[in-house]
Design a protein around this motif. Structure first.
Motif, PDB file in Angstrom:
ATOM      1  N   ALA A  91     -10.903  15.881 -12.543  1.00 29.69           N
ATOM      2  CA  ALA A  91     -11.624  16.781 -11.642  1.00 29.69           C
ATOM      3  C   ALA A  91     -12.460  17.781 -12.422  1.00 29.69           C
ATOM      4  CB  ALA A  91     -10.632  17.505 -10.733  1.00 29.69           C
ATOM      5  N   GLN A  92     -11.909  18.263 -13.551  1.00 31.03           N
ATOM      6  CA  GLN A  92     -12.658  19.179 -14.395  1.00 31.03           C
ATOM      7  C   GLN A  92     -13.892  18.510 -15.004  1.00 31.03           C
ATOM      8  OE1 GLN A  92     -11.271  22.087 -13.285  1.00 31.03           O
ATOM      9  NE2 GLN A  92     -11.483  22.881 -15.355  1.00 31.03           N
ATOM     10  N   ASP A  93     -13.813  17.173 -15.208  1.00 31.41           N
ATOM     11  CA  ASP A  93     -14.959  16.421 -15.740  1.00 31.41           C
ATOM     12  C   ASP A  93     -15.988  16.109 -14.661  1.00 31.41           C
ATOM     13  OD1 ASP A  93     -13.905  16.410 -18.271  1.00 31.41           O
ATOM     14  OD2 ASP A  93     -12.911  14.470 -18.045  1.00 31.41           O
ATOM     15  N   GLY A  94     -15.710  16.518 -13.444  1.00 35.28           N
ATOM     16  CA  GLY A  94     -16.670  16.308 -12.370  1.00 35.28           C
ATOM     17  C   GLY A  94     -16.423  15.077 -11.540  1.00 35.28           C
ATOM     18  N   ILE A  95     -15.292  14.366 -11.770  1.00 29.69           N
ATOM     19  CA  ILE A  95     -15.007  13.145 -11.019  1.00 29.69           C
ATOM     20  C   ILE A  95     -14.463  13.499  -9.634  1.00 29.69           C
ATOM     21  CG2 ILE A  95     -13.708  10.986 -11.015  1.00 29.69           C
ATOM     22  CD1 ILE A  95     -15.821  11.316 -13.232  1.00 29.69           C
ATOM     23  N   ASN A  96     -14.915  12.766  -8.651  1.00 28.70           N
ATOM     24  CA  ASN A  96     -14.422  12.962  -7.293  1.00 28.70           C
ATOM     25  C   ASN A  96     -13.062  12.273  -7.168  1.00 28.70           C
ATOM     26  OD1 ASN A  96     -13.930  13.232  -4.597  1.00 28.70           O
ATOM     27  ND2 ASN A  96     -15.744  12.122  -3.903  1.00 28.70           N
TER      28      ASN A  96
END
Length: 525
Positions: A91-96
């Motif tokens: 989530a921190q890497d931007g993954i949904n």
């Protein structure tokens, strides 16, 4: 960080109580019965229930809260915490991390969007790869769970299935041989044995026919790389949509692709082909003499101007089928290649060639003369068919049937193969006629850059490496040139040595004087 986000629950049912220990009542005042979940007294037992995690995710770009990420079924608290950590990092890497979209759902959505600006053949290849490979092997996975190992396993299955396909083809070839032998035995059998022999032949023939229908082509290294390119393109878009962190298709190992080398039909290769029935390479070209023999054989064929164009100017099949009179300037001897016909499941589509393939092709005088004669022939045919009201307008195409109907590109390939077979020459595909055009031009001394422009290649390297096979005469000349070069150097060295020896050797007068001094006999005049 995640210890207080993990908890244990079970599927036991019983009287429900609130967090402060009071009974939960229904409308009639009776205590409700339901799932106890976190309040089950048995949860203190190690083997009872399973562990879950629940995470507060980073907020949306507008600052609003996102739903919590929840998942259960873990055996231990540590397993749940470890999974929660991975989800948090993703989530921190931007993954949904909340997306439950499967690979199948994503790919169908992706290809529907891509089809809006893809060439029809490319779209067809994408859809083929999705249906034949990705959905059967990867489709049920959630996209965010896809990893390189899943993709690698798919290619490992393809390799194993190729072995099965090869074995099946050998089996079918064996059945064909048995059927041929049984047929010969039936025909040669005495009258009283013919019925039994015919029944034996019929049985093996039917088995061969049935098995032949199940033949499958081997998925070669080049096709596997094409498949992976499709998946890589899709996963690039998935990364941009923040559905996955990486394009995992770029981390797989694929078989090495070895491009087939174009070979010339030499007498030795022809003899081997006649003996075994196998071509030395998928890409074969004729010698100059063989090309002349073929053109002489097809000189009376209706499509001779087309064969001439392919053999000398290297047009692709789809380019030749798409030529219109509007793109031909016979006065200047120039053909503008701006269109091609492509086939998808035998259906014909108009398409624009790749940027490098849009080009002007300079025509030789013979091609111009043939096309002028063809134009007159086509006009006469049009007048005749128009009188019958049966002329078909195919967009001013150059190569049409007698009634003006557009040729299907496959007709050219089928007709070429039939003519080659009738000519008695070794087999060369229609596309190899294009390869031969480059080879003949190279043998004639045409500059490689000019050949590149004629064939519409994106790079000179492609022209030199892939399409310009060396003619036997040039190979002989190259071999002799190397020997001649060394021979000239050797002659130069010998002459230099002789000159040095002559310089060091005394002349005849000095030699006589030396002999007199030594008391030798004088030389008679």
């Amino acid at each position: 960080m995640f210890e207080d986000k993990t908890y244990k629950r079970c599927a036991c049912k019983g009287p429900l109580v609130s967090e402060d220990g009071k009974p939960v009542l229904d409308d009639d005042g009776n205590q409700k019965i339901g799932y106890l979940e976190k309040t089950c007294p048995k949860l203190k037992q190690r083997a009872h229930g399973s562990w879950y995690y629940s995470l507060e995710l980073p907020p949306n770009p507008d600052g609003s809260r996102r739903p919590r990420a929840k998942k259960g079924g873990f055996r231990t608290k540590e397993d749940a915490a470890e999974a929660a950590t991975k989800v948090w990092k993703a989530a921190q890497d931007g993954i949904n991390v909340l997306s439950k979209e499967t690979v199948e759902q994503f790919l169908r959505r992706w290809v529907a969007k891509k089809k809006l600006d893809l060439a029809v053949t490319t779209a067809h290849e994408y859809e083929r790869d999705i249906e034949l490979y990705f959905i059967p092997h990867l489709g049920k996975l959630q996209l965010r769970q896809l990893r390189a190992g899943n993709i690698q396993a798919m290619y490992e299955w393809i390799v194993r299935d190729n072995e099965r396909r090869v074995a099946h083809r050998k089996h079918v070839d064996g059945l064909k041989q048995q059927a041929d032998e049984a047929n010969a035995a039936w025909r040669a059998a005495p009258l009283e044995e013919r019925a039994a022999k015919r029944a034996a032949w019929t049985a093996v023939r039917d088995l061969y026919t049935a098995e032949r229908k199940n033949l499958q082509r081997v998925t070669g290294p080049a096709t596997m790389r094409s498949i992976n390119a499709t998946l890589s393109s899709a996963l690039n878009d998935a990364v941009e949509e923040e559905l996955i962190a990486k394009n995992y298709a770029t981390f797989v190992t694929l078989p090495k692709v070895t491009k087939p080398k174009g070979l010339v039909w030499t007498p030795e290769r022809i003899a081997r082909w006649k003996r075994t029935g196998k071509k030395p390479s998928p890409v074969m070209v004729w010698t100059t003499e063989q090309t002349a023999e073929f053109l002489d054989f097809v000189s009376t064929d209706r499509l001779f101007p087309l064969w001439h164009l392919i053999v000398f100017r290297g047009l692709r099949r789809g380019e030749a089928a798409a030529i219109t009179w509007d793109e031909l300037n016979l006065d200047r001897g120039v053909l503008h290649v701006t269109e091609q016909l492509v086939t998808v499941s035998y259906e014909v589509h108009d398409a624009t060639p790749k940027a490098d393939s849009v080009r002007d092709v300079k025509l030789d005088a013979q091609s111009v003369a043939l096309l002028k004669a063809w134009c007159k022939k086509q006009r006469a045919e049009r007048e005749e068919w128009q009188r019958e009201g049966a002329w078909v307008n195919s967009g001013n195409r150059v190569f049409t049937r007698e009634n003006g109907e557009q040729y299907h590109p496959q007709v050219f390939s089928d007709r070429w193969d039939r003519l080659v077979g009738q000519s008695g020459l070794p087999p060369v595909r229609l596309h190899d006629g294009r390869h031969g055009a480059g080879s003949q031009a190279f043998a004639a001394g045409v500059a490689p850059k000019v050949i590149q422009a004629m064939l519409g290649h994106s790079s000179l390297r492609m022209t030199m490496d892939t399409y310009t096979s060396i003619m036997p005469g040039l190979e002989e000349a190259a071999a002799e040139a190397s020997v001649d070069l060394v021979a000239k150097a050797m002659e130069k060295i010998r002459k230099k040595k002789q000159d040095e020896e002559a310089k060091d050797r005394p002349d005849s007068a000095e030699q006589e004087a030396e002999e007199d001094d030594d008391g030798g006999e004088p030389v008679a005049a």
